[in-house]
Scaffold this active site. Sequence first.
Site, PDB file in Angstrom:
ATOM      1  N   SER A  65      72.619 -51.335 -21.079  1.00 42.60           N
ATOM      2  CA  SER A  65      73.557 -50.705 -22.013  1.00 42.60           C
ATOM      3  C   SER A  65      74.989 -50.797 -21.507  1.00 42.60           C
ATOM      4  O   SER A  65      75.232 -50.964 -20.312  1.00 42.60           O
ATOM      5  CB  SER A  65      73.190 -49.227 -22.200  1.00 42.60           C
ATOM      6  OG  SER A  65      71.872 -49.089 -22.665  1.00 42.60           O
TER       7      SER A  65
HETATM    8  N1  SAH Z   1      68.279 -47.786 -19.581  1.00 46.54           N
HETATM    9  C1  SAH Z   1      68.255 -49.229 -19.615  1.00 46.54           C
HETATM   10  C2  SAH Z   1      68.414 -49.725 -21.050  1.00 46.54           C
HETATM   11  C3  SAH Z   1      67.445 -50.802 -21.316  1.00 46.54           C
HETATM   12  S1  SAH Z   1      67.286 -51.284 -23.005  1.00 46.54           S
HETATM   13  C4  SAH Z   1      69.272 -49.818 -18.689  1.00 46.54           C
HETATM   14  O1  SAH Z   1      70.126 -49.074 -18.182  1.00 46.54           O
HETATM   15  O2  SAH Z   1      69.218 -51.013 -18.400  1.00 46.54           O
HETATM   16  C5  SAH Z   1      65.918 -50.292 -23.539  1.00 46.54           C
HETATM   17  C6  SAH Z   1      64.614 -50.465 -22.808  1.00 46.54           C
HETATM   18  O3  SAH Z   1      63.644 -49.681 -23.483  1.00 46.54           O
HETATM   19  C7  SAH Z   1      64.075 -51.882 -22.771  1.00 46.54           C
HETATM   20  O4  SAH Z   1      63.842 -52.260 -21.439  1.00 46.54           O
HETATM   21  C8  SAH Z   1      62.766 -51.794 -23.573  1.00 46.54           C
HETATM   22  O5  SAH Z   1      61.744 -52.661 -23.094  1.00 46.54           O
HETATM   23  C9  SAH Z   1      62.394 -50.339 -23.387  1.00 46.54           C
HETATM   24  N2  SAH Z   1      61.491 -49.784 -24.387  1.00 46.54           N
HETATM   25  C10 SAH Z   1      61.438 -50.044 -25.727  1.00 46.54           C
HETATM   26  N3  SAH Z   1      60.453 -49.334 -26.303  1.00 46.54           N
HETATM   27  C11 SAH Z   1      59.868 -48.598 -25.297  1.00 46.54           C
HETATM   28  C12 SAH Z   1      58.780 -47.663 -25.253  1.00 46.54           C
HETATM   29  N4  SAH Z   1      58.063 -47.332 -26.341  1.00 46.54           N
HETATM   30  N5  SAH Z   1      58.477 -47.110 -24.052  1.00 46.54           N
HETATM   31  C13 SAH Z   1      59.163 -47.426 -22.928  1.00 46.54           C
HETATM   32  N6  SAH Z   1      60.179 -48.308 -22.914  1.00 46.54           N
HETATM   33  C14 SAH Z   1      60.531 -48.883 -24.080  1.00 46.54           C
END
Ligand code: SAH
Length: 217
Positions: A65
């Site tokens: 993000s």
């Molecule tokens: N907090 C992260 C943001 C990553 S983007 C950072 O700082 O890099 C969002 C993430 O949520 C992705 O890695 C995606 O695979 C995950 N995601 C999507 N649906 C999910 C679910 N149901 N349970 C756990 N993770 C999930």
Amino acid sequence: MEKDTYRHKGLRRQLSALLKEKGISNPEVLKAIETVPRHLFLNSSFIERAYEDIAFPIGAGQTISRPHTVAFQTELLQLKKGEKVLEIGTGSGYQTSVLLEMGVKVFTIERQKALYDITKTFLPTIGYSAAKFFYGDGYKGLPIFAPFDKIIVTAGAPTIPNDLLNQLKVGGIMVIPLGDKVQTMTLLTKTAEKKFEKVEFGEFKFVPLLEDKEWGA
Ligand code: SAH
């Protein structure tokens, strides 16, 4: 591995000043942004731009993000040291590290096995060894570790996951981007069992919160 240098520290101070201009006011959040070496979370092709306020791909179709988004969500959580925080969407582990810098206990869930494996191994190598990592479906939360003081969802959810509300303490806060194509940042405060209050903030853009684990190839 890349190093963390004075130049990087300088770039982080500039980033933190930019986020302050954009409205982030909690000094501990700004301090955390100044501390976590975001360039180490990125693929080498983006490393030079690591301290710009933009999102980058982290593999498996996912993104790290924008720093403003991370700071904004962290600020909304109103964290106090020692609180138990559940993070949905570990991704690169950048938000996880910012949470650890805030002095809270972090439980984080990722549904993509490849990202879970990489981040669980990587974070301790840069000094963030206190988080508890889980490979699973964030919609279900972590019932055996509930209740949580705070919950942060870092992917766009079409609706509020009931299991997560159930796993929040009364008085606890959940910060979740709600919506399909664009998301409204939403702060939910659990005021009683089965009751919550909702405050909406601006629009953000997240990758989707998907159901079930991704089993991978
Ligand atoms: N907090 C992260 C943001 C990553 S983007 C950072 O700082 O890099 C969002 C993430 O949520 C992705 O890695 C995606 O695979 C995950 N995601 C999507 N649906 C999910 C679910 N149901 N349970 C756990 N993770 C999930």
